[in-house]
Scaffold this motif. Structure first.
Motif, PDB file in Angstrom:
ATOM      1  N   ARG A  24       0.826  -1.209   0.000  1.00 38.86           N
ATOM      2  CA  ARG A  24       0.000   0.000   0.000  1.00 38.86           C
ATOM      3  C   ARG A  24       0.856   1.251   0.000  1.00 38.86           C
ATOM      4  NH1 ARG A  24      -5.050  -0.364   4.086  1.00 38.86           N
ATOM      5  NH2 ARG A  24      -5.159   1.803   3.401  1.00 38.86           N
ATOM      6  N   GLU A  25       1.865   1.219   0.851  1.00 35.84           N
ATOM      7  CA  GLU A  25       2.730   2.382   0.971  1.00 35.84           C
ATOM      8  C   GLU A  25       3.420   2.675  -0.364  1.00 35.84           C
ATOM      9  OE1 GLU A  25       6.393   3.381   3.879  1.00 35.84           O
ATOM     10  OE2 GLU A  25       4.622   2.477   4.803  1.00 35.84           O
ATOM     11  N   LEU A  28       0.932   4.057  -2.914  1.00 31.99           N
ATOM     12  CA  LEU A  28       0.643   5.465  -2.645  1.00 31.99           C
ATOM     13  C   LEU A  28       1.778   6.343  -3.147  1.00 31.99           C
ATOM     14  CD1 LEU A  28      -0.907   5.851   0.909  1.00 31.99           C
ATOM     15  CD2 LEU A  28      -1.780   6.771  -1.237  1.00 31.99           C
ATOM     16  N   GLU A  29       2.972   5.906  -2.846  1.00 31.31           N
ATOM     17  CA  GLU A  29       4.131   6.707  -3.245  1.00 31.31           C
ATOM     18  C   GLU A  29       4.211   6.816  -4.773  1.00 31.31           C
ATOM     19  OE1 GLU A  29       8.654   7.528  -1.830  1.00 31.31           O
ATOM     20  OE2 GLU A  29       7.402   6.010  -0.849  1.00 31.31           O
ATOM     21  N   TYR A  32       1.665   9.302  -6.006  1.00 30.87           N
ATOM     22  CA  TYR A  32       2.041  10.703  -5.829  1.00 30.87           C
ATOM     23  C   TYR A  32       3.151  11.105  -6.800  1.00 30.87           C
ATOM     24  CZ  TYR A  32      -0.888  10.740  -1.685  1.00 30.87           C
ATOM     25  OH  TYR A  32      -1.954  10.654  -0.827  1.00 30.87           O
ATOM     26  N   GLU A  63      -9.397   2.017  -1.762  1.00 33.74           N
ATOM     27  CA  GLU A  63      -9.036   2.029  -0.347  1.00 33.74           C
ATOM     28  C   GLU A  63      -7.519   2.099  -0.170  1.00 33.74           C
ATOM     29  OE1 GLU A  63     -12.713  -0.779   0.856  1.00 33.74           O
ATOM     30  OE2 GLU A  63     -10.773  -1.331   1.709  1.00 33.74           O
ATOM     31  N   TRP A  64      -6.820   1.322  -0.973  1.00 39.24           N
ATOM     32  CA  TRP A  64      -5.372   1.254  -0.844  1.00 39.24           C
ATOM     33  C   TRP A  64      -4.683   2.530  -1.309  1.00 39.24           C
ATOM     34  CZ3 TRP A  64      -3.511  -4.257  -2.788  1.00 39.24           C
ATOM     35  CH2 TRP A  64      -3.855  -5.205  -1.812  1.00 39.24           C
ATOM     36  N   MET A  65      -5.188   3.075  -2.379  1.00 37.86           N
ATOM     37  CA  MET A  65      -4.505   4.225  -2.965  1.00 37.86           C
ATOM     38  C   MET A  65      -5.266   5.493  -2.587  1.00 37.86           C
ATOM     39  SD  MET A  65      -3.643   2.391  -6.620  1.00 37.86           S
ATOM     40  CE  MET A  65      -2.329   3.479  -7.136  1.00 37.86           C
TER      41      MET A  65
END
Lengths: 500, 500
Positions: A24-25, A28-29, A32, A63-65
């Motif tokens: 997930r992390e 997300l990264e 971005y 949900e994850w992103m």
């Protein structure tokens, strides 16, 4: 093709719980970074068997992103506005901008498979649709898009079990529509035609990923990892495209070009002009009111040397018509929103609905004219554009849109005269800028670009008309007459088709 | 009101031919200046009696002026997409950009008059529509638009003669639809209600012009001159608006603000949170699937201090739903296309269709928050915005759109903690910028702006909910519960209405 997706893949909860946080992390990264780079749009296509976790996966991605950077698009019944336009229009108007992610839940594949499964058309038409999808995806990827194509799979038995389980669960039963159930009967057809589409559209730049849908842990981790990897590859791609090894277009070895073969002395006397202009305007007015126009739309493209008289010709065309029927779209430098999309997007926005007429004052051909000459795009970009444009016009034509394209040609002396005139007359001063003078210095480069353009994009479905425009009267009448002939020919052709 | 337009105005051909060339030249020049300045959009509304030359005038404008800078918009039957949105949506999406001219042939006045003349509604509803038109025009003009409202008039006898003449002329007979003829019978009603609308919407910033339609020369010259004069006034207006004499908003004399009255210690234990979160998410999921949702749309607005947890709350809302139902719109600086339109335009673009849900991550309230504090707009602009926003939300509410607005409040210490945390955690580093630190220095200015905003825009139809957000759990549950309560209340209300 689906064998590996029917063998009961599963991941235990412990492994899943251990792996998810880092995934997930990282997702997300990546998301971005993508937003920050603004280089690529991400398109995620969600297809496959009913009950195989399509909806759950879309939900999970949100949900994850960061859902603020994700647009989920659904394409169910076409709206009446969509039905009045070429089929691809509905997808173009929903494309995510660069830096964002569009999840297409329901997309060109669902549309073609539904049609074929329910017998609306045969294999030949399916193949056309498949081919269309392939070209669209190629074009998007060439423009920097990253496309993920997921097919969520279940064996027939798995599907039946799954649908039954969902039906019994009061919390989930709302998801099962009659149509879904029906699909249980047509599973075989759906899988057969699905395979055909997958087989023929799995490409290096946009491969399919077949994911077994039974176990949510396996399904979710698989999708997440595929996405992450794909995003990271895109993010780390070199910023400047590799210098293409496309050879330059050959020049004409005898120096003779198409434009040299025009008879630039063609002209009309004032009386002849008045008479012919009125005749052709009345003809256009009649044709546009013809009942058969309801099955068509009309596009005219005006390109030409600076000061060749595009504006004047356009006004003579417009003067024949009810202003409610047409729309004039002047094309200048693209806006910020337009730059965040593939270059054809800004033209798709203005495609006329059935019965309507759009006049483009300059057009998508800017790509192979000004953008080529001024080097606003790479050689690979504009070389590719010839094919992309032919595709585009073929889609228009297939939907009944009549495309008429003009190159208004004047010679260098005539241009000089008109430039000087424009500088002298106060209300024409807006028509002449420094840039026009600079373009003039590149006369030969533009001439080559025009000849290449005509050679590569003058097609049976949408030919170029070169207009000898040293004499404005001649040019205006020729423009009107050409449009009228094209309308008549199209009407005749569609009459014939309907008789069959 | 129509007396002067039934006296047989006429201009002889000689005068007309003499005056037209200079008028055309001046109009063209004004048009190019307008495009060059890019300060104003021009909107021309065409209304009046059938056969009075409306169509001819629109055609003439396109001949006299540069049609490439004119967009003629017709509004006939609403499309199904238009029917699924608030009534004004169809006009907002067709507004011309600054520097361009939109001719609205068929517009809000035609729509309301048609409805009233055919008895679809009574005077009270007509008056609401009239009032809506007035507010829309005021807003557009305050934003720099130049609006021309033309009513083309004929006496009853003139109209009958004219319609008969057109019917006998084979070249023109296509223009007369059955509906037009019908209007001959309803002439009296049309004129009566037309007068009501004209009387109440003729304002200094957007006056009506009643033009007798019998003589084409008179009609054309009159329209041309009115346009020219109006354009010239707009072009020569000073670039910077005069300093407004609006007094500054008073501060609270005891220094106590609404935000000081929040109990910032409110919080939830982890277990309570888990339980309540799941309960409220299930409730939201159920409400959004309720059949009554088909008559509504939902909008939630998230505003709040930086780092107050808007993103986290939005994700908890989204997690409850099928991603096909909602759309998250993050609001940052406006794009070029958006800057060329009134500031509410970019939000109208994202208004959900019936049955759908749009989550705005920051919103139109930027006008009275960041734009006010950072002085991106004048005091007059943001002072006016309170009323414009209330109008906007009233239109949404009237169309069944439920608007729920949150201010997520944290205290200064909590913000500092969160900023520091964001700087330390790698995948949160995107959430914190220099700008956030700068905004923090203006804490008090923002606090005042928030209080003024709530005081002026927390209305019965769309109240603000202040969320104590020092504890993220408390905030998330409160957000979900508030949305659920709003949905339930709206459903109940519309049930009651239907029973009546």
């Amino acid at each position: 093709m689906f064998e590996s997706a029917e063998i009961g893949h599963a991941i235990d909860k412990e492994t899943y719980d251990r792996e998810v946080p880092a995934l997930r992390e990282a997702l997300l990264e990546a998301q971005y970074d993508l937003q920050h780079q603004k280089r690529s749009a991400v398109i995620v296509l969600i297809n496959g068997i009913e009950g195989a976790g399509k909806g759950e996966t879309v939900k999970l991605l949100n949900e994850w992103m960061d859902p603020r950077l994700i647009e989920v698009r659904t394409f169910d019944q076409q709206t009446d506005e969509e039905l009045a336009h070429p089929p691809a229009w509905r997808y173009w108007r929903q494309l995510p901008a660069k830096g964002r992610m569009g999840v297409f839940f329901g997309n060109w594949y669902s549309q073609m498979l539904q049609g074929r499964v329910h017998g609306v058309f045969k294999d030949a038409v399916l193949d056309q649709a498949i081919n269309g999808a392939e070209r669209l995806e190629k074009m998007l990827c060439d423009d920097g898009a990253v496309i993920f194509k997921f097919w969520f799979h279940l064996s027939k038995k798995q599907m039946k079990d799954r649908l039954k389980a969902l039906k019994d669960d009061p919390l989930h039963s709302w998801r099962i529509s009659p149509l879904d159930w029906q699909q249980s009967e047509t599973y075989d057809r759906f899988v057969r035609f699905g395979e055909r589409a997958i087989r023929r559209t799995s490409r290096d730049y946009a491969p399919w990923h077949i994911v077994e849908g039974v176990d949510p842990h396996y399904r979710s981790l698989t999708v997440g990892k595929i996405l992450l990897e794909g995003l990271q590859v895109a993010l780390n791609a070199p910023k400047t495209k590799p210098r293409s090894n496309v050879p330059p277009l050959p020049e004409n070895h005898d120096g003779l070009s198409l434009l040299d073969c025009l008879d630039m002395t063609l002209h009309l006397e004032k009386d002849d002009y008045q008479e012919q202009l009125i005749t052709e305007q009345a003809r256009l007015s009649g044709l546009m009111r013809d009942k058969r126009m309801r099955r068509h739309a009309l596009i005219t493209v005006f390109e030409g040397n600076d000061a060749a008289g595009k504006g004047g010709s356009i006004r003579r065309v417009a003067a024949a018509l009810d202003p409610r029927q047409y729309n004039i779209v002047p094309i200048a430098a693209p806006s910020e929103d337009e730059r965040a999309q593939p270059y054809l997007w800004r033209f798709w926005r203005h495609i006329p609905a059935r019965g309507k007429f759009t006049i483009f004052d300059r057009s998508w051909y800017g790509r192979v004219l000004v953008e080529r000459v001024e080097e606003f795009c790479t050689q690979a970009d504009w070389m590719r554009a010839y094919g992309e444009i032919n595709d585009f016009e073929e889609q228009l034509s297939a939907a009944g849109v009549i495309v008429v394209k003009f190159w208004l040609a004047i010679d260098k002396d005539t241009q000089l005269e008109r430039f000087q005139e424009r500088e002298e007359i106060p209300f024409k001063r807006f028509k002449i800028t420094e840039e026009d003078w600079r373009n003039r210095e590149k006369w030969d480069l533009y001439r080559n670009a025009v000849c290449d353009m005509v050679d590569r994009t003058s097609t049976e479905i949408s030919p170029w008309t070169l207009v000898e425009a040293n004499d404005k009267r001649w040019a205006r009448v020729k423009v009107l007459r050409t449009i009228n002939d094209a309308l008549e020919a199209a009407f005749k052709k569609s009459d014939k088709k309907r008789k069959k």
